[in-house]
Design an enzyme around this catalytic site. Sequence first.
Site, short mmCIF file in Angstrom:
data_model
loop_
_atom_site.label_atom_id
_atom_site.label_comp_id
_atom_site.label_asym_id
_atom_site.label_seq_id
_atom_site.Cartn_x
_atom_site.Cartn_y
_atom_site.Cartn_z
N HIS A 201 8.40 -26.32 1.15
CA HIS A 201 7.76 -27.39 0.40
C HIS A 201 6.75 -26.85 -0.61
O HIS A 201 5.89 -27.59 -1.10
CB HIS A 201 7.08 -28.35 1.37
CG HIS A 201 8.03 -28.98 2.34
ND1 HIS A 201 8.69 -30.15 2.07
CD2 HIS A 201 8.47 -28.57 3.56
CE1 HIS A 201 9.48 -30.46 3.09
NE2 HIS A 201 9.36 -29.51 4.01
N GLU B 20 0.82 -1.22 0.00
CA GLU B 20 0.00 0.00 0.00
C GLU B 20 0.85 1.26 0.00
O GLU B 20 0.42 2.31 -0.47
CB GLU B 20 -0.93 -0.01 1.21
CG GLU B 20 -2.11 0.94 1.07
CD GLU B 20 -3.19 0.71 2.12
OE1 GLU B 20 -4.27 0.25 1.75
OE2 GLU B 20 -2.93 0.99 3.30
N LYS C 149 -13.29 2.34 -2.36
CA LYS C 149 -14.20 2.70 -1.28
C LYS C 149 -15.34 3.58 -1.78
O LYS C 149 -16.50 3.42 -1.38
CB LYS C 149 -13.43 3.43 -0.17
CG LYS C 149 -12.47 2.55 0.61
CD LYS C 149 -11.77 3.38 1.68
CE LYS C 149 -10.81 2.53 2.49
NZ LYS C 149 -10.09 3.33 3.52
#
EC number: 5.3.1.9
Length: 409
Positions: A282, A256, A399
């Site tokens: 792994h 961000e 938003k």
Amino acid sequence: MKNNLYYPQVSLSDKEIFAEIKKEREIIGYYSLPYVDTTVLKTRLDDLNFPQKQIAIIGIGGSTLGTYAIYNFMKYNKQHNKCLKKELFFFESTDPVNLNGTLAQLNLNDTLFIVISKSGTTIETISIFKYLMSITKIDKSNLLIITEDDSKLNTYARANDINSFDIPKNVGGRFSVLSNVGLVPLYLAGFDIDELLKGAKKSSDSFFDKKKLFKHLIKKARTYYEFKDVYNMNAIFSYSQLLEGFNKWYVQLWGESLGKVDVNNTNQGLTPIGLLGPVDQHSFLQLIVEGQRDKTVTFIKIKDFKDNTKIAPISLEGLEELDYVNNLDFKELINLQADATIASVKELKKDIPIDIIEIEEISEFEIGKLLFYYELLTSIVGKFLRINTYDQPGVEGGKIILKGMLKNK
């Protein structure tokens, strides 16, 4: 916390970047947080004397990730388990199954609710808060609010005589963990917030007094900048499950802050990746070792886990060839796994830039050092990239669209 760099050498002047960071220090609030005196805060919280044994933290992103990183790092420490006063639970997601699953772990009659939102109007946070209010009584006896002084959430707090704690306007959410955002719930839970700040101050002083950390951070940030078109992904490989929360905090901080349009209207950004050893040996390690050469790797180790749990000296039929691990401490095993991975990358694959951070022990001081280290590094890389490290217009756009969709619905 020791740092050993194995990055390519670059030879650019440090002077301009350091001058800009020092100038920025005068206006960006997170730089001053390690130097705050907590006496008044602790006295106020002690006087409130909340008896609840559980804390439900309602927030999202910067309002919760830093606190979770510290709590997750410290909560299994045997020394602290004896003195922890309250257990923390985090309500971040609007996923209804997760919401009710977390809720099922609470004794609502023994829970202190803390609502955290810098703006005071975060949709996720307020939506969860409303839901919780609909199923249990929440008032000044079991509620705290942490927000900006002039937010609408603080208006609600004042109207209902609820205790609130301020988030400074010049401290961005993802840089706010050492403000009241983190200090209030952590102190109530029983953690030593002064040690946390002392660790952060150690990193700050070491950088601004031009000690060892200064050269290290400038060199590391410059390397990220100089080679960003080649190594545009920065992976943290943390060898402890205790650092899972830190990895998530780092991903938000890095992504961000650095994914921006620069002064030349060019898209910039370095992609953060959070890995846990030995689990991701792994899975993701194969991609690092033999995949595209587009990643740097920072290995994080804990020097002393202060836990002597051993592998049982048992011989299993058919598996006798693995008896060489008998009686080995698990803490030694995980660090040997880290060392083996580091050696394989460092010595066999010399074209993968790596560095190593070693945390001395599991303590508030050490996690405070590490958090502020990464905040500083993020700010320095932002200066090299010529971006505004502290805004998030890409997030704000979403938003605004969501708000419109909800109102239309």
